[in-house]
Write an enzyme that holds these catalytic residues in place. Structure first.
Site, short mmCIF file in Angstrom:
data_model
loop_
_atom_site.label_atom_id
_atom_site.label_comp_id
_atom_site.label_asym_id
_atom_site.label_seq_id
_atom_site.Cartn_x
_atom_site.Cartn_y
_atom_site.Cartn_z
N ARG A 299 0.83 -1.21 0.00
CA ARG A 299 0.00 0.00 0.00
C ARG A 299 0.86 1.26 0.00
O ARG A 299 0.52 2.24 -0.66
CB ARG A 299 -0.96 -0.03 1.20
N TYR A 438 -6.25 -1.36 -6.88
CA TYR A 438 -5.65 -2.55 -6.27
C TYR A 438 -4.99 -2.25 -4.92
O TYR A 438 -4.85 -1.10 -4.53
CB TYR A 438 -4.71 -3.30 -7.21
N GLU A 439 -4.66 -3.33 -4.22
CA GLU A 439 -4.16 -3.27 -2.83
C GLU A 439 -5.17 -2.59 -1.90
O GLU A 439 -4.81 -1.87 -0.98
CB GLU A 439 -2.81 -2.56 -2.75
N GLY A 440 -6.43 -2.84 -2.14
CA GLY A 440 -7.51 -2.23 -1.36
C GLY A 440 -7.94 -0.94 -2.03
O GLY A 440 -7.17 0.00 -2.11
N GLN A 445 -9.42 2.15 1.83
CA GLN A 445 -8.42 2.90 2.58
C GLN A 445 -9.08 3.94 3.49
O GLN A 445 -8.67 4.14 4.64
CB GLN A 445 -7.45 3.60 1.63
#
Length: 591
Positions: A299, A438-440, A445
């Site tokens: 992230r 992506y990555e949340g 977030q």
């Protein structure tokens, strides 16, 4: 299109003067990280980024990664040679422990270098980015035998690593993961299932790929508590690292994506021939907790992708604006390049100022992680970890939103030519668009910032951060310019404190309302913290007494951000205050 000038001057200024190299060099493990070493590392990384990786950026976009008839994946022309040069320089291990063959340098410097990789060629840089996260995960949670076999080979770049999280039915909800891991008498597991969106899930650049895979053991409980983590190598290896038989894992397809075409995004199938051999990392049921080590690393790195694409789009927009002649200059009255037109100047300075602000935010977060991991004092480590936890969703969320916004502005500067693929401006927007997802997703977030960070500690970490920001204002002395900037920052912090108190009051027992307020709050908080760091930059410039090209442009960036971007927090504050309902309804027909 391939021209890229690494922003070494700004990185050096931020590391040495604003973020503070001494904060890490004072720790015994980083005592040899001197200013001269930092400068040398940045210069060498800049050469590789500009001379080797940047010219391949367009190549990767045009060619893409290809799944061949024999089931192997071919990366674009030049990728393998570039990767070999990357490994020869030891760059994969820049922040990895020296005991594993790494350079042992602080993440603060590793993050700065990482930005250069992503600016020059984001699709290429995704491979070492994921490997770096896998290295940290195994260094933290792997057994002695696992660290012995895998770490040094990953640190050298000899083997790469992947993150295998989601599946077709799961999306962002990992509680829905259904891949299965059945224990075998020899202590290994047989893995079956399918994983999607696997970055560099297969390629020909290395001898082996270390897949880190989430799966469920038999009789595991539902939900995230039933998820375990496994090492599933592409090729099985002996204790001495000798490559053995091909494991039962294969790439069944590559996604056809909007951007980052050079990065092979794979659908991986495990166990078509009876079960892929996997090795448990940590304990059963603790897979997601272990994986969060890699996810947090990713992230931060994805946030830097937003910074990196902003920088690349800005540089290309400036170059085009300087060369493109159209219309009369409002200053000279003569035909001139569009860089002399006010609205073009506004777009360019907005791109530069927000990029520099996001860069300072990401480096400040990296510093907090260095302190959290390596400081001798436990209390200091805990405080730094709490601050890093607060900052990472800001870095990931706000910076990647900026990447999209600035890449779009870059196209606007180009005018009609920006809409034409041959200029290369459109590639930056296409590449940037994945980063908020992506990555949340950035919505996740924002929910993380409010739910896991703000509400969980009753705003303690945020209040401590605001207090530090206020100290900077109180200690500031100097010119009318500094005093004016300080007042603008103070007004923004007042709004942030009011909004934070409002959220703590209204959202503690109202999760639906938290979801409605999360995104504007993340943006408000991010802009305030970035504004504080730009104010610190302005103070350093003012104190230096220097009046050269860099200080002039830096001063302009700081003043533009504080005067033109920081006021956005007033809008966010009003949005939050005006949200009386939770925006969520039981009946879909409302939409």
């Amino acid at each position: 299109m391939s021209d890229f000038t690494p922003p070494i001057h700004d990185l050096r200024f931020l590391i040495h003067e604003v973020i503070g190299l001494q904060a890490v060099s004072d720790m015994p493990c980083f005592a040899e990280t001197t200013p001269d070493l930092v400068d040398a590392i940045l210069e060498e990384a800049g050469k590789l980024a500009a001379n080797i990786l940047a010219p391949l950026n367009r190549v990767g976009d045009l060619e893409g990664a290809v799944l061949q008839a024999d089931g192997t994946v071919r990366t674009p022309t030049g990728w393998k040679d570039a990767y070999d040069k990357f490994c020869e320089g030891g760059w994969q291990g820049i922040s990895a422990p020296e005991s594993e063959g790494g350079m042992g340098l602080p993440l603060l410097l590793g993050a700065a270098v990482g930005e250069l990789w992503h600016s020059s060629n984001m699709a290429f840089a995704l491979c070492p980015m994921l490997t770096a996260g896998a290295i940290e995960l195994l260094a933290t949670h792997g057994s002695d035998a696992q660290r012995e076999l895998y770490l040094s080979r990953m640190v050298s770049g000899e083997w790469t690593g992947t993150m295998n999280l989601t599946e077709p039915q799961a999306g962002s909800d990992l509680s829905k993961v259904r891949s299965v891991a059945v224990p075998v008498d020899d202590g290994s597991y047989r893995i079956t299932g399918q994983k999607i969106f696997i970055t560099y899930g297969d390629h020909e650049m290395t001898d082996n790929i270390v897949h880190l895979v989430l799966a469920r053991t038999p009789n595991a409980p539902d939900g995230v508590k039933g998820i375990s983590l496994f090492i599933v190598p592409k090729f099985l290896a002996k204790e001495d690292g000798t490559i053995g038989a091909r494991n039962d894992v294969k790439c069944v397809s590559l996604e056809h994506k909007l951007g980052i075409h050079g990065s092979p995004t794979a659908v991986l199938s495990f166990g078509d021939q009876g079960g892929a051999t996997g090795y448990l990392v940590g304990k059963e049921g603790q897979g997601l907790a272990c994986m969060f080590t890699m996810m947090n690393n990713a992230r931060l790195a994805v946030g830097q992708q937003g910074v990196a694409i902003s920088e690349r789009a800005y540089q290309q927009a400036v170059s085009y604006a300087q060369d493109r002649k159209q219309g009369k200059s409002p200053v000279t009255g003569h035909d001139d390049s569009i860089v002399h037109h006010g609205d073009v100047q506004r777009m360019l300075i907005q791109m530069r100022a927000t990029t520099e602000a996001a860069r300072s935010l990401s480096l400040y977060a990296a510093l907090q992680l260095d302190i959290a991991h390596h400081h001798r004092d436990l209390g200091t480590r805990k405080t730094a970890q709490a601050r890093a936890d607060l900052l990472i969703p800001m870095v990931k969320g706000w910076s990647t939103d900026l990447g999209v916004e600035n890449a779009s502005l870059g196209i606007q500067v180009h005018g009609g030519m920006g809409f034409i693929e041959e200029t290369g401006a459109a590639q930056h927007l296409r590449d940037a668009r994945i980063a908020p997802i992506y990555e949340g997703t950035n919505g996740i977030q924002a929910l993380d910032l409010i739910g896991r960070k703000l509400l969980r500690d009753k705003g303690e970490a945020m209040q401590a951060l605001v207090a530090d920001m206020r100290k900077t204002i109180s200690a500031a002395r100097g010119t009318r310019e500094v005093i004016k900037a300080g007042k603008m920052l103070e007004a923004a912090l007042n709004q942030l404190e009011e909004t934070t108190a409002d959220i703590l009051d209204r959202c503690e027992n109202a999760p639906a309302l938290s979801q409605a307020l999360a995104s504007p709050y993340l943006r408000q908080a991010s802009i305030c913290v970035a504004g504080w760091l730009m104010f610190r930059s302005l103070l350093k410039i003012a104190d230096s007494g220097l009046d050269n090209g860099f200080t002039k442009t830096k001063r302009l960036s700081c003043n533009f951000f504080l005067g033109q971007i920081l006021p956005e927090v007033d809008f966010m504050a009003r949005q939050i205050t005006n949200t009386e309902n939770d925006l969520l309804h039981e009946t879909a027909p409302l939409f």
